[in-house]
Each structure stands twice: as C-alpha cells, then as structure tokens.
Design a protein around this motif. Structure first.
Motif, PDB file in Angstrom:
ATOM      1  N   VAL A 183       0.869  -1.175   0.000  1.00 35.49           N
ATOM      2  CA  VAL A 183       0.000   0.000   0.000  1.00 35.49           C
ATOM      3  C   VAL A 183       0.908   1.227   0.000  1.00 35.49           C
ATOM      4  O   VAL A 183       1.658   1.461   0.941  1.00 35.49           O
ATOM      5  CB  VAL A 183      -0.935   0.019   1.218  1.00 35.49           C
ATOM      6  N   LEU A 184       0.837   1.992  -1.063  1.00 40.41           N
ATOM      7  CA  LEU A 184       1.691   3.172  -1.222  1.00 40.41           C
ATOM      8  C   LEU A 184       1.011   4.454  -0.763  1.00 40.41           C
ATOM      9  O   LEU A 184       1.644   5.510  -0.705  1.00 40.41           O
ATOM     10  CB  LEU A 184       2.108   3.305  -2.684  1.00 40.41           C
ATOM     11  N   GLY A 185      -0.285   4.360  -0.458  1.00 42.77           N
ATOM     12  CA  GLY A 185      -0.995   5.529   0.026  1.00 42.77           C
ATOM     13  C   GLY A 185      -2.445   5.197   0.286  1.00 42.77           C
ATOM     14  O   GLY A 185      -2.983   4.214  -0.243  1.00 42.77           O
ATOM     15  N   ALA A 186      -3.086   6.004   1.132  1.00 46.11           N
ATOM     16  CA  ALA A 186      -4.504   5.834   1.442  1.00 46.11           C
ATOM     17  C   ALA A 186      -5.114   7.225   1.545  1.00 46.11           C
ATOM     18  O   ALA A 186      -4.830   7.971   2.488  1.00 46.11           O
ATOM     19  CB  ALA A 186      -4.690   5.059   2.737  1.00 46.11           C
ATOM     20  N   LEU A 187      -5.939   7.578   0.584  1.00 49.62           N
ATOM     21  CA  LEU A 187      -6.459   8.934   0.469  1.00 49.62           C
ATOM     22  C   LEU A 187      -7.909   9.009   0.918  1.00 49.62           C
ATOM     23  O   LEU A 187      -8.758   8.256   0.431  1.00 49.62           O
ATOM     24  CB  LEU A 187      -6.388   9.409  -0.985  1.00 49.62           C
ATOM     25  N   PRO A 188      -8.217   9.943   1.829  1.00 48.90           N
ATOM     26  CA  PRO A 188      -9.625  10.154   2.180  1.00 48.90           C
ATOM     27  C   PRO A 188     -10.325  10.907   1.059  1.00 48.90           C
ATOM     28  O   PRO A 188      -9.688  11.546   0.211  1.00 48.90           O
ATOM     29  CB  PRO A 188      -9.535  11.016   3.440  1.00 48.90           C
ATOM     30  N   ARG A 189     -11.636  10.810   1.034  1.00 48.44           N
ATOM     31  CA  ARG A 189     -12.402  11.558   0.036  1.00 48.44           C
ATOM     32  C   ARG A 189     -12.253  13.048   0.318  1.00 48.44           C
ATOM     33  O   ARG A 189     -12.366  13.499   1.446  1.00 48.44           O
ATOM     34  CB  ARG A 189     -13.876  11.169   0.097  1.00 48.44           C
ATOM     35  N   LEU A 190     -12.015  13.824  -0.741  1.00 48.97           N
ATOM     36  CA  LEU A 190     -11.907  15.276  -0.621  1.00 48.97           C
ATOM     37  C   LEU A 190     -12.554  15.887  -1.848  1.00 48.97           C
ATOM     38  O   LEU A 190     -11.942  15.984  -2.908  1.00 48.97           O
ATOM     39  CB  LEU A 190     -10.441  15.709  -0.507  1.00 48.97           C
ATOM     40  N   ALA A 191     -13.809  16.280  -1.713  1.00 47.71           N
ATOM     41  CA  ALA A 191     -14.571  16.752  -2.869  1.00 47.71           C
ATOM     42  C   ALA A 191     -13.977  18.004  -3.478  1.00 47.71           C
ATOM     43  O   ALA A 191     -14.184  18.281  -4.656  1.00 47.71           O
ATOM     44  CB  ALA A 191     -16.017  17.011  -2.453  1.00 47.71           C
ATOM     45  N   ALA A 192     -13.231  18.768  -2.720  1.00 50.08           N
ATOM     46  CA  ALA A 192     -12.703  20.040  -3.221  1.00 50.08           C
ATOM     47  C   ALA A 192     -11.749  19.858  -4.394  1.00 50.08           C
ATOM     48  O   ALA A 192     -11.534  20.798  -5.159  1.00 50.08           O
ATOM     49  CB  ALA A 192     -11.992  20.783  -2.091  1.00 50.08           C
ATOM     50  N   ILE A 193     -11.170  18.662  -4.548  1.00 48.88           N
ATOM     51  CA  ILE A 193     -10.229  18.484  -5.655  1.00 48.88           C
ATOM     52  C   ILE A 193     -10.813  17.661  -6.790  1.00 48.88           C
ATOM     53  O   ILE A 193     -10.102  17.274  -7.713  1.00 48.88           O
ATOM     54  CB  ILE A 193      -8.907  17.838  -5.186  1.00 48.88           C
ATOM     55  N   GLU A 194     -12.112  17.375  -6.727  1.00 51.09           N
ATOM     56  CA  GLU A 194     -12.740  16.671  -7.830  1.00 51.09           C
ATOM     57  C   GLU A 194     -13.153  17.686  -8.881  1.00 51.09           C
ATOM     58  O   GLU A 194     -13.933  18.610  -8.607  1.00 51.09           O
ATOM     59  CB  GLU A 194     -13.943  15.870  -7.329  1.00 51.09           C
TER      60      GLU A 194
END
Length: 447
Positions: A183-194
């Motif tokens: 696992v190289l990363g785990a990103l939370p949801r962040l609507a601001a960058i969609e």
C-alpha cells in the motif's frame, strides 16, 4: 537512458486516477523533481492538465495507433528536453486510460491500446488506484487479479482512494497485504479536488478557474497520505530504446492553427512533429473573429466544443470570410469540431441552426445526442496535405450527421475492421485550394 517511470492505472474509469496522477506530479515538482507526464491512449484533455501540473508538455502514447518505435521516440523526446521543456526529466508519470487491461478487441500497431500494453512495452511498473468505496478486504482480491492477469507487467503497489475512516483503512490494508502487494498511500475523500466534467470528459484545463489551487490541493492530499519516497523508488527505466522515428510531415512550412476554447483538441506530438520538421505554427482564434494568417501555406482546425460556441462562430464574419478566402488557394483541414465548423450549418442542442463556414455542404446536429467513440483506420481516397495515405486516429463526439454530400475523404473503419459512415469530406475549391475534414483525430500513420 530515459528517466525512470511509473504508470498510474486502476480497475476502471472513475476511480480518481487523474486526480492522483495530478497530485503526484505536482507534489514531486514542488519537491524539486523534474516530472514528465504521458497519457496512455487517445484522450486529448488530460495532457493539458498534466502540463499545468508539471510545466512540461504531456504526450499521448497509444499502442493501437503507434508502433513501438514511435512510442520509444516520443518517450525519449519528452524526457530529453525536446518537447517543450528546457531540462531533462528525472521522473516519468504516465496516466492510464479506463481500466488497466481495457483495450479494443483487435490489436493495432503494437497493442490494443490498453494501459497494460504500454506497461509491457515500456517496462514501467504500475501503481493501481483503487476506489475503496463500498468494499474492504475485497480490494486485495481486486488488486491481486489485476496483477495476475498478465505475467509481463509488474504492479508496484496500490493507492487506496476515498477511504472512509481509520478502521476502513486498516481493513483495506489487511486485504492488500494478504494479496502480497504494498500500500503506497490511502487517500480520504476530498470533494474540493474533484474537477467538473462534461460530455467528453473533464472540462478543459484552460477553462478551469483556480486550477493551480486545485492542483496544489491534490498535491497536499497526496503528499500527506502517500509514501512519495517509496513511489519514486518503484520507478524503472523505459525498456524501449530511442528508435529513430520520422514524424508525420507538416501540411505546409507555415501552418495557421486554430486555437481557442472551441478548437483545442490537437495531439501535442503532432504539433511537436511539425515543429521538428521546421514548420512554423501561426495560432489564431476563430472565437475572437480572427482569420488564418495569410502568410500560411495551410490551415488546420482542431476539434473542441464548437457546439458550445456555435452562436459566436456564426457571428464571426471575419473568420468565416477569411477561412473561405484562404481555402480558395490553399489546403484547409478540420478534425471533428473543426470539420463541423467547416460545414454549412450546425444545429445546437436547443434545435437552433447556426451558419458555419460553408466549405462543405455538411450539416450536423446536437439536438439528438448520439455517442460516436472509438479508434479509426482511414484509407484516403486521394492524397491530402498533412494526412498519410493510411492513418490511425480516434473519434469521440455526440454529433449527428444530417447531411454529408461531399466526396468522402477516406474509407474509414473501426478497430474491428467494420466500416463507419463518418467518412469525412473533401472538396476542391474553384481557386484550386483543397478542403478536407474528418470526425477522427489523426494520431499516426498506419503501417
């Protein structure tokens, strides 16, 4: 030797791989790394976002349309400061298309167009972005399946996206670990960058208000939740040599190129090849009611979104008159949106017909949407400047042909060899000039 590289891919579209790609690219650039981005497949929108994130021109690498020699040459040129950069690249980040193994049924020049084909050709390891919404340990099975499906590619690890909570992350990590992957990363949801989308994909980079802020937010997210050192360490040198490849010859020594919000879909490698052959590019804006430069020997109208600007194009009298006068004595070619703008009329979504340049009798409409999507192989009926006798390209639009009475430009087939009715058009003007147009975007010469 070219810079080491990675491919960012996923099990499917919509997982967030573009956001991850942009975040990684901008994060490494902020850390002082010269990043060269590439795009697997024929998408002509993502490369503009890559350029905004890295400051370097991004180039499409397409195994269906391009041979291994051309792909190797484009990688060498892009990483070696030959395509719009001042210094060699230190890291390559290539964004995949659709799912990792998704391509067409019949192979083309060097593959089916899948991201996996590009990974096999280049030897670049794959970082898989998994949308973890609605699953936990099953993510490990998905990642393992992607890794085991082909023996000639290597999965470097997984970036988990849209993680709901620390507990969710722990379950996901357990599943990925059980599959024997990192696992190289785990990103939370962040609507601001969609980023917003429209019917052809993302809204174009030049239309994005505050794009730098969005890219920085993506970089902050990635840098805060991914192991950048491990990701960079996983990159490998390209297995393809810098084979000699002759770009497509330009249509003229001086080319008037339409360039604005309505005409922006042109492949970067095509224009770079023209420049490498010594051609001078003369941009002009039809939306600003500009005509092609009279000193040019040919005019090229790329695709874009003419349907969103049909009223302005219809009112651009100087552009339309100038284009008609130019075409009397010199070649003019239009691709998709450019082709429609060369026609007699375009019916917008609301049913209003707008007058176009009238170089063809072509009538098109967006009143009834119908998607046209796929690779195209075109065999020209007669020679045309800037177009090879056999061309590989890609078509993606929602226009309907109401009338296409001019002589066909080419016999056009899809990736399976089935004929398609969008043959393009060709017309000789009274002054000896030649108008040509097609719904497909030219990518490369077919062998």
């Amino acid at each position: 030797m070219t810079a080491p590289g990675l491919i960012i891919s996923a099990p499917a579209s919509g997982t967030g791989k573009t956001t991850v790609t942009l975040g990684l690219a901008r994060a490494f650039v902020r850390a002082g790394v010269a990043v060269q981005a590439f795009k697997s497949g024929p998408d002509y929108i993502d490369p503009a976002f890559h350029r905004a994130a890295t400051g370097r021109a991004s180039v499409n690498l397409d195994s269906w349309a391009m041979g291994a020699g051309q792909i190797g040459a484009l990688i060498a040129a892009g990483t070696g400061a030959e395509i719009g950069a001042d210094t060699p690249a230190e890291l390559v980040i290539a964004e995949g298309s659709m799912g990792l193994h998704d391509g067409v049924a019949a192979p083309g020049e060097s593959g089916t167009g899948s991201s996996a084909d590009l990974a096999a050709l280049t030897g670049w390891p794959v970082v898989v972005v998994i949308d973890a919404s609605g699953q936990a340990q099953t993510a490990g099975a998905v990642a393992l399946g992607l890794a085991a499906f082909r023996a000639d590619i290597r999965i470097a690890g997984v970036i988990l996206n849209r993680v709901a909570s620390p507990r969710h992350e722990a379950l996901l990590r357990a599943g990925i670990g059980a599959a024997g992957l990192a696992v190289l990363g785990a990103l939370p949801r962040l609507a601001a960058i969609e980023m917003p989308e429209r019917h052809l994909g993302l809204v174009q980079a030049e239309e994005q208000a505050g794009l730098d802020a969005i890219l920085d937010a993506a970089a902050d997210l990635v840098a805060g939740h991914c192991d950048l050192d491990a990701i960079r360490a996983a990159a490998r040198a390209c297995a393809l040599g810098a084979a000699a490849h002759r770009p497509l010859p330009p249509p003229a020594g001086r080319i008037a190129l339409a360039r604005d919000e309505a005409f922006s879909f042109v492949y970067p490698h095509l224009v770079a090849g023209w420049r490498a052959a010594g051609a001078t590019i003369l941009p002009f804006s039809p939306l600003a009611d500009e005509a092609p430069d009279p000193s040019a020997g040919a005019c090229w109208l790329p695709g874009g979104y003419p349907e969103l600007h049909a009223g302005r194009l219809a009112g651009a009298a100087r552009f339309r008159a100038g284009l008609r006068a130019f075409a009397e004595t010199r070649p003019v070619h239009g691709e998709c949106g450019g082709y429609m703008a060369m026609g007699a009329g375009l019916v917008a979504k609301d049913g209003t017909r707008h007058e176009m340049a009238g170089l063809f009798a072509l009538e098109t409409s967006f009143a009834g949407r119908r998607m046209h999507l796929g690779y195209r192989l075109a065999e020209l009926a007669t020679p045309a400047p800037g177009l090879p006798a056999r061309a590989r390209g890609h078509e993606f639009h929602y226009a309907t042909i109401l009338s296409q009475p001019d002589a066909p430009l080419a016999r056009v087939t899809d990736a399976t060899g089935a004929a398609v009715p969008e043959t393009g058009s060709t017309r000789i003007l009274p002054g000896g000039g030649r108008a040509t147009g097609s719904f497909f975007h030219l990518i490369a010469e077919a062998t």
